[in-house]
Scaffold this active site. Sequence first.
Site, PDB file in Angstrom:
ATOM      1  N   GLY A  12       0.661  -1.191  -0.059  1.00 18.58           N
ATOM      2  CA  GLY A  12       0.009   0.079  -0.129  1.00 18.58           C
ATOM      3  C   GLY A  12       0.796   1.392  -0.099  1.00 18.58           C
ATOM      4  CB  THR A  13       4.170   2.241  -0.981  1.00 18.44           C
ATOM      5  OG1 THR A  13       4.191   1.957  -2.364  1.00 18.44           O
ATOM      6  CG2 THR A  13       4.921   1.214  -0.184  1.00 18.44           C
ATOM      7  CG  ASN A  14       1.587   3.366  -5.616  1.00 16.14           C
ATOM      8  OD1 ASN A  14       1.969   4.512  -6.328  1.00 16.14           O
ATOM      9  ND2 ASN A  14       2.070   2.250  -5.765  1.00 16.14           N
ATOM     10  CG  MET A  91      -0.966  -7.782  -6.686  1.00 16.66           C
ATOM     11  SD  MET A  91      -0.319  -6.722  -7.996  1.00 16.66           S
ATOM     12  CE  MET A  91       0.984  -7.878  -8.737  1.00 16.66           C
ATOM     13  CB  ILE A  93      -8.002 -11.309 -13.073  1.00 20.35           C
ATOM     14  CG1 ILE A  93      -6.662 -11.808 -13.432  1.00 20.35           C
ATOM     15  CG2 ILE A  93      -8.732 -11.139 -14.335  1.00 20.35           C
ATOM     16  CD1 ILE A  93      -5.475 -11.030 -14.127  1.00 20.35           C
ATOM     17  CG  ASN A 108      -3.218  -0.389 -12.982  1.00 16.67           C
ATOM     18  OD1 ASN A 108      -2.940  -0.562 -11.609  1.00 16.67           O
ATOM     19  ND2 ASN A 108      -2.207  -1.033 -13.857  1.00 16.67           N
ATOM     20  CG  HIS A 110       2.729  -1.269 -15.434  1.00 15.58           C
ATOM     21  ND1 HIS A 110       2.380  -2.661 -15.097  1.00 15.58           N
ATOM     22  CD2 HIS A 110       3.616  -1.228 -16.347  1.00 15.58           C
ATOM     23  CE1 HIS A 110       3.204  -3.300 -15.501  1.00 15.58           C
ATOM     24  NE2 HIS A 110       3.951  -2.648 -16.369  1.00 15.58           N
TER      25      HIS A 110
HETATM   26  C1  GRF Z   1       4.235  -1.219  -6.995  1.00 17.79           C
HETATM   27  O1  GRF Z   1       5.290  -1.390  -7.776  1.00 17.79           O
HETATM   28  C2  GRF Z   1       3.139  -0.724  -8.023  1.00 17.79           C
HETATM   29  O2  GRF Z   1       3.701  -0.167  -9.305  1.00 17.79           O
HETATM   30  C3  GRF Z   1       2.614  -2.092  -8.276  1.00 17.79           C
HETATM   31  O3  GRF Z   1       2.184  -2.812  -7.190  1.00 17.79           O
HETATM   32  C4  GRF Z   1       3.644  -2.447  -6.382  1.00 17.79           C
HETATM   33  C5  GRF Z   1       3.325  -2.314  -5.064  1.00 17.79           C
HETATM   34  O4  GRF Z   1       2.305  -1.178  -4.971  1.00 17.79           O
HETATM   35  N1  GRF Z   1       1.272  -1.797  -9.196  1.00 17.79           N
HETATM   36  P1  GRF Z   1       1.966  -0.913  -3.332  1.00 17.79           P
HETATM   37  O5  GRF Z   1       3.284  -0.558  -2.463  1.00 17.79           O
HETATM   38  O6  GRF Z   1       1.129  -1.806  -2.967  1.00 17.79           O
HETATM   39  O7  GRF Z   1       1.251   0.478  -3.505  1.00 17.79           O
END
Ligand code: GRF
Length: 208
Positions: A12-14, A91, A93, A108, A110
Amino acid sequence: MKKIAVLVSGGGTNLQALIDAQARGEIVNGEIAVVISSAPEAYALERAQHANIPSCVLARKDYSSSQSMTIALVNKLRELDIDLVVMAGFMTIVTKELFEVYNNAVINIHPALIPSFCGKGAYGLHVHEQALAYGVKVSGATVHFVTEECDSGPIILQKAVDVLLDDTPETLQRRIMERCEWKLLPQAVSLFCQDRLKVEGRTVQILP
Ligand code: GRF
Protein backbone atom coordinates in the site's frame (compact mmCIF):
# COMPACT_ATOMS: atom_id res chain seq x y z
CA MET A 1 -16.65 16.23 -4.47
CA LYS A 2 -15.83 12.95 -6.23
CA LYS A 3 -15.67 9.75 -4.16
CA ILE A 4 -12.60 7.55 -4.70
CA ALA A 5 -12.19 3.83 -4.02
CA VAL A 6 -8.60 2.56 -3.78
CA LEU A 7 -8.09 -1.14 -4.56
CA VAL A 8 -5.06 -2.74 -2.92
CA SER A 9 -3.43 -6.14 -2.41
CA GLY A 10 -0.14 -5.56 -0.63
CA GLY A 11 2.07 -2.99 1.08
CA GLY A 12 0.00 0.00 0.00
CA THR A 13 2.80 2.52 -0.59
CA ASN A 14 0.78 4.02 -3.46
CA LEU A 15 -2.27 4.21 -1.18
CA GLN A 16 -0.07 6.00 1.34
CA ALA A 17 1.01 8.48 -1.34
CA LEU A 18 -2.68 9.22 -2.02
CA ILE A 19 -3.44 9.57 1.71
CA ASP A 20 -0.51 11.95 2.17
CA ALA A 21 -1.44 13.98 -0.94
CA GLN A 22 -5.02 14.25 0.36
CA ALA A 23 -3.72 15.48 3.72
CA ARG A 24 -1.73 18.18 1.87
CA GLY A 25 -4.87 19.25 0.01
CA GLU A 26 -3.46 18.06 -3.32
CA ILE A 27 -6.41 15.86 -4.34
CA VAL A 28 -8.65 18.65 -5.62
CA ASN A 29 -12.40 17.87 -5.54
CA GLY A 30 -11.82 14.26 -4.51
CA GLU A 31 -11.83 12.22 -1.32
CA ILE A 32 -10.77 8.65 -0.60
CA ALA A 33 -14.04 7.09 0.53
CA VAL A 34 -12.99 3.45 0.87
CA VAL A 35 -10.03 1.07 0.57
CA ILE A 36 -10.89 -2.39 -0.78
CA SER A 37 -8.27 -5.11 -0.41
CA SER A 38 -8.09 -8.44 -2.23
CA ALA A 39 -6.08 -9.84 0.70
CA PRO A 40 -7.04 -9.76 4.41
CA GLU A 41 -3.39 -9.52 5.48
CA ALA A 42 -2.46 -6.58 3.24
CA TYR A 43 -0.52 -3.93 5.17
CA ALA A 44 -2.44 -1.38 3.06
CA LEU A 45 -5.42 -2.07 5.35
CA GLU A 46 -3.34 -0.87 8.34
CA ARG A 47 -2.54 2.32 6.43
CA ALA A 48 -6.26 2.88 5.78
CA GLN A 49 -7.06 2.30 9.46
CA HIS A 50 -4.36 4.77 10.60
CA ALA A 51 -5.90 7.33 8.22
CA ASN A 52 -9.45 6.60 9.47
CA ILE A 53 -10.52 5.49 6.00
CA PRO A 54 -13.22 2.77 5.85
CA SER A 55 -11.97 -0.49 4.36
CA CYS A 56 -13.15 -3.96 3.46
CA VAL A 57 -11.78 -7.19 2.00
CA LEU A 58 -13.01 -8.77 -1.24
CA ALA A 59 -10.98 -11.95 -1.59
CA ARG A 60 -10.98 -13.83 -4.91
CA LYS A 61 -10.97 -17.13 -2.97
CA ASP A 62 -14.42 -16.29 -1.55
CA TYR A 63 -15.91 -16.33 -5.06
CA SER A 64 -16.36 -19.07 -7.64
CA SER A 65 -14.95 -16.96 -10.48
CA SER A 66 -13.28 -13.66 -11.36
CA GLN A 67 -16.61 -12.60 -12.84
CA SER A 68 -18.62 -13.20 -9.65
CA MET A 69 -15.96 -11.42 -7.62
CA THR A 70 -16.06 -8.48 -10.06
CA ILE A 71 -19.85 -8.28 -9.83
CA ALA A 72 -19.61 -8.19 -6.03
CA LEU A 73 -16.98 -5.43 -6.36
CA VAL A 74 -19.17 -3.36 -8.70
CA ASN A 75 -22.15 -3.74 -6.37
CA LYS A 76 -20.01 -2.49 -3.46
CA LEU A 77 -18.71 0.47 -5.47
CA ARG A 78 -22.21 1.49 -6.56
CA GLU A 79 -23.53 1.07 -3.01
CA LEU A 80 -20.87 3.56 -1.88
CA ASP A 81 -21.61 5.91 -4.79
CA ILE A 82 -17.98 5.74 -5.99
CA ASP A 83 -16.94 7.96 -8.93
CA LEU A 84 -13.32 6.83 -9.44
CA VAL A 85 -11.69 3.45 -8.92
CA VAL A 86 -7.90 3.52 -8.35
CA MET A 87 -5.90 0.28 -8.60
CA ALA A 88 -2.85 0.78 -6.38
CA GLY A 89 -0.83 -2.39 -6.27
CA PHE A 90 -4.02 -4.39 -6.92
CA MET A 91 -3.15 -7.89 -8.08
CA THR A 92 -6.49 -9.51 -8.86
CA ILE A 93 -7.98 -10.04 -12.33
CA VAL A 94 -11.24 -8.16 -12.86
CA THR A 95 -13.64 -8.80 -15.73
CA LYS A 96 -15.50 -6.56 -18.19
CA GLU A 97 -18.37 -5.92 -15.76
CA LEU A 98 -16.20 -3.34 -13.96
CA PHE A 99 -15.39 -1.36 -17.11
CA GLU A 100 -18.99 -1.48 -18.37
CA VAL A 101 -20.06 0.48 -15.30
CA TYR A 102 -16.85 2.46 -14.71
CA ASN A 103 -15.93 3.35 -18.29
CA ASN A 104 -12.72 5.46 -18.28
CA ALA A 105 -13.17 5.74 -14.51
CA VAL A 106 -10.70 3.06 -13.42
CA ILE A 107 -7.02 4.01 -13.28
CA ASN A 108 -3.94 1.93 -12.58
CA ILE A 109 -0.28 2.61 -11.79
CA HIS A 110 2.22 0.41 -13.61
CA PRO A 111 5.93 0.49 -12.69
CA ALA A 112 7.26 0.77 -16.26
CA LEU A 113 6.89 2.98 -19.34
CA ILE A 114 3.99 1.18 -21.08
CA PRO A 115 4.07 -0.43 -23.67
CA SER A 116 7.41 -1.67 -22.32
CA PHE A 117 7.49 -4.43 -19.72
CA CYS A 118 3.75 -4.81 -19.19
CA GLY A 119 1.01 -7.37 -19.72
CA LYS A 120 0.79 -10.90 -18.39
CA GLY A 121 3.47 -11.75 -15.83
CA ALA A 122 4.86 -8.19 -15.70
CA TYR A 123 4.09 -7.17 -12.11
CA GLY A 124 6.02 -6.12 -9.02
CA LEU A 125 9.74 -6.92 -9.09
CA HIS A 126 9.43 -8.93 -12.34
CA VAL A 127 8.92 -5.65 -14.23
CA HIS A 128 12.29 -4.32 -13.06
CA GLU A 129 14.04 -7.64 -13.65
CA GLN A 130 12.81 -7.50 -17.26
CA ALA A 131 13.94 -3.87 -17.68
CA LEU A 132 17.44 -4.61 -16.34
CA ALA A 133 17.72 -7.80 -18.43
CA TYR A 134 16.81 -5.83 -21.55
CA GLY A 135 19.43 -3.19 -20.79
CA VAL A 136 17.17 -0.12 -21.06
CA LYS A 137 18.75 3.24 -20.14
CA VAL A 138 15.52 4.72 -18.74
CA SER A 139 12.50 3.21 -17.08
CA GLY A 140 9.70 4.71 -15.00
CA ALA A 141 5.99 4.53 -14.26
CA THR A 142 2.71 4.92 -16.13
CA VAL A 143 -0.74 5.88 -14.92
CA HIS A 144 -3.39 4.69 -17.38
CA PHE A 145 -7.09 4.04 -17.69
CA VAL A 146 -7.89 0.38 -17.17
CA THR A 147 -9.66 -1.55 -19.92
CA GLU A 148 -10.42 -5.25 -20.31
CA GLU A 149 -7.00 -5.92 -21.85
CA CYS A 150 -4.20 -5.87 -19.25
CA ASP A 151 -2.07 -2.69 -19.04
CA SER A 152 -3.32 -1.34 -22.40
CA GLY A 153 -5.76 1.49 -21.68
CA PRO A 154 -5.17 5.15 -22.66
CA ILE A 155 -2.13 6.62 -20.94
CA ILE A 156 -2.75 9.52 -18.55
CA LEU A 157 0.75 10.35 -17.20
CA GLN A 158 4.26 8.92 -17.46
CA LYS A 159 7.54 9.77 -15.73
CA ALA A 160 11.02 8.37 -16.43
CA VAL A 161 14.17 7.82 -14.35
CA ASP A 162 17.68 6.80 -15.47
CA VAL A 163 18.65 3.16 -15.03
CA LEU A 164 22.05 3.02 -13.32
CA LEU A 165 24.76 0.49 -14.14
CA ASP A 166 24.77 -0.85 -10.56
CA ASP A 167 21.00 -1.01 -10.25
CA THR A 168 19.38 -4.14 -8.90
CA PRO A 169 15.65 -4.83 -9.39
CA GLU A 170 15.16 -3.63 -5.83
CA THR A 171 17.05 -0.33 -6.21
CA LEU A 172 15.33 0.41 -9.52
CA GLN A 173 11.90 -0.43 -8.03
CA ARG A 174 12.53 1.87 -5.08
CA ARG A 175 13.64 4.79 -7.24
CA ILE A 176 10.64 4.40 -9.57
CA MET A 177 8.26 4.22 -6.61
CA GLU A 178 9.74 7.32 -4.91
CA ARG A 179 10.29 9.53 -7.96
CA CYS A 180 7.52 8.34 -10.28
CA GLU A 181 4.67 6.28 -8.83
CA TRP A 182 4.09 8.22 -5.64
CA LYS A 183 4.06 11.51 -7.60
CA LEU A 184 2.10 10.49 -10.69
CA LEU A 185 -0.80 8.68 -9.03
CA PRO A 186 -1.97 11.59 -6.84
CA GLN A 187 -1.55 13.95 -9.81
CA ALA A 188 -3.68 11.74 -12.08
CA VAL A 189 -6.35 11.25 -9.39
CA SER A 190 -6.57 15.01 -8.81
CA LEU A 191 -6.83 15.71 -12.56
CA PHE A 192 -9.64 13.15 -12.86
CA CYS A 193 -11.54 14.65 -9.91
CA GLN A 194 -11.28 18.08 -11.57
CA ASP A 195 -12.73 16.63 -14.83
CA ARG A 196 -9.51 17.67 -16.61
CA LEU A 197 -8.88 14.33 -18.38
CA LYS A 198 -10.38 14.14 -21.88
CA VAL A 199 -10.06 10.74 -23.58
CA GLU A 200 -9.99 10.78 -27.39
CA GLY A 201 -9.35 7.29 -28.74
CA ARG A 202 -5.98 6.22 -27.36
CA THR A 203 -4.90 9.66 -26.25
CA VAL A 204 -5.73 11.51 -23.03
CA GLN A 205 -5.78 15.29 -23.22
CA ILE A 206 -5.11 17.17 -19.98
CA LEU A 207 -7.38 20.21 -19.95
CA PRO A 208 -6.19 23.47 -18.37
C1 GRF B 1 4.21 -1.17 -7.02
O1 GRF B 1 5.40 -1.43 -7.73
C2 GRF B 1 3.14 -0.73 -7.99
O2 GRF B 1 3.65 -0.08 -9.12
C3 GRF B 1 2.55 -2.02 -8.43
O3 GRF B 1 2.49 -2.79 -7.23
C4 GRF B 1 3.66 -2.49 -6.45
C5 GRF B 1 3.30 -2.40 -4.98
O4 GRF B 1 2.47 -1.29 -4.81
N1 GRF B 1 1.26 -1.79 -9.05
P1 GRF B 1 1.98 -0.83 -3.33
O5 GRF B 1 3.23 -0.58 -2.50
O6 GRF B 1 1.16 -1.96 -2.75
O7 GRF B 1 1.20 0.42 -3.57
